[in-house]
Enzyme design. Structure first.
Site, PDB file in Angstrom:
ATOM      1  N   SER A  80       4.542   1.657   7.960  1.00 35.27           N
ATOM      2  CA  SER A  80       4.321   0.628   6.953  1.00 35.27           C
ATOM      3  C   SER A  80       5.608   0.087   6.357  1.00 35.27           C
ATOM      4  CB  SER A  80       3.449   1.182   5.834  1.00 35.27           C
ATOM      5  OG  SER A  80       2.246   1.661   6.358  1.00 35.27           O
ATOM      6  N   HIS A 124       0.810  -1.223   0.000  1.00 38.79           N
ATOM      7  CA  HIS A 124       0.000   0.000   0.000  1.00 38.79           C
ATOM      8  C   HIS A 124       0.844   1.274   0.000  1.00 38.79           C
ATOM      9  CE1 HIS A 124       0.434  -0.161   4.510  1.00 38.79           C
ATOM     10  NE2 HIS A 124       0.562   1.150   4.304  1.00 38.79           N
ATOM     11  N   ASP A 146      -0.729  -7.462   1.641  1.00 41.58           N
ATOM     12  CA  ASP A 146      -0.059  -6.160   1.650  1.00 41.58           C
ATOM     13  C   ASP A 146       1.458  -6.331   1.632  1.00 41.58           C
ATOM     14  OD1 ASP A 146       0.364  -3.461   1.800  1.00 41.58           O
ATOM     15  OD2 ASP A 146      -0.197  -3.268   3.915  1.00 41.58           O
TER      16      ASP A 146
END
Length: 259
Positions: free
Chosen positions: A215, A66, A120
């Protein structure tokens, strides 16, 4: 970037905002010993840190899929990887700045305008090979059969905010130790947004957490790489919502195929 997840409660459907991508932030952690995590990568857009990652080969970085969904990534020529850093706001002699040659996202992450965070994961192929030394090293991938220790203690590190009420990110690498939450509890809370075969989670004690996604940063458990930071509740230290990671072992075949 905020993403809205749909969850059910006794009173019907509720919508929960979670944080993915954007700047990372370690809340309640401590400064990491300089270059104690030589595999850690700072993924930057126009020299601004946006996501974490890890060097798994001298020309491949593993991170979250993402990270490429943010609108400011429309110009991928500005997407760079910085290795060997401790203070990302300084031009340290140990740093290596690399350009990205190829973006390899898992094909099941985004299909038909729907995003599935249980896939992801993304590989970044570097244009040049990193020079391995005591400041830049490759992190060993886990064995395919390794399991996260029940209620075990893990750690994660990143560059970002160190207090929830301060938006300015730190320039120094911070780290935090977190306790794993059971899959049963995570499924109960995140419901259809959580896949126990591909996800794992930690629970905040109200003082310590990764924040604004962090992330792509690696989750290390008992000195082994096990997960990739994926998403968290918008209030990062909210003890009601576990922070979610992608398990790496289920994707070892996919990683090997593309590297």
């Amino acid at each position: 970037m905020l993403t809205m997840f749909e969850c059910k409660s006794g009173n019907g459907v509720i919508y929960v905002f979670v944080t993915v991508g954007m700047e990372n932030g370690i809340i309640g952690g401590k400064q990491a010993r300089p270059h104690s995590r030589p595999y850690l990568a700072s993924i930057q857009h126009k020299r601004h840190h946006t996501c974490g990652g890890m060097l798994i080969k001298n020309d491949y970085v593993l991170t979250s899929a993402h990270c490429l969904n943010l609108s400011e990534f429309s110009g991928r020529s500005h997407f760079e990887i910085v290795l060997g850093a401790h203070n990302i706001n300084q031009k340290e002699k140990t740093q290596q700045r690399m350009q990205v040659k190829k973006y390899i996202r898992h094909p099941l992450f985004e299909q038909n305008n729907k995003i599935n965070y249980s896939y992801d994961i993304m590989l970044l192929k570097l244009k040049t090979k990193a020079k391995l030394n005591k400041f830049v090293e490759v992190v060993p991938l886990p064995n395919k059969n390794v399991e996260a220790p029940a209620h075990g203690i893990c750690s994660i590190a990143g560059w970002g905010i160190t207090k929830s009420n301060i938006e300015k990110p730190a320039s120094i690498l911070y780290e935090v130790t977190l306790k794993l939450q059971s899959n049963k509890e995570c499924e109960k809370i995140w419901q259809i947004n959580y896949n126990s075969a591909r996800n794992m989670c930690t629970i905040s004690n109200g003082r310590e957490a990764f924040c604004k996604g962090d992330s792509g940063s690696p989750l290390i458990c008992e000195s082994k790489l096990l997960g990739i930071a994926s998403y968290t509740f918008d209030d990062c230290t909210n003890t009601a919502y576990p922070e979610v990671y992608l398990k790496i072992p289920p994707f070892l075949r996919w990683i090997k195929k593309h590297t």
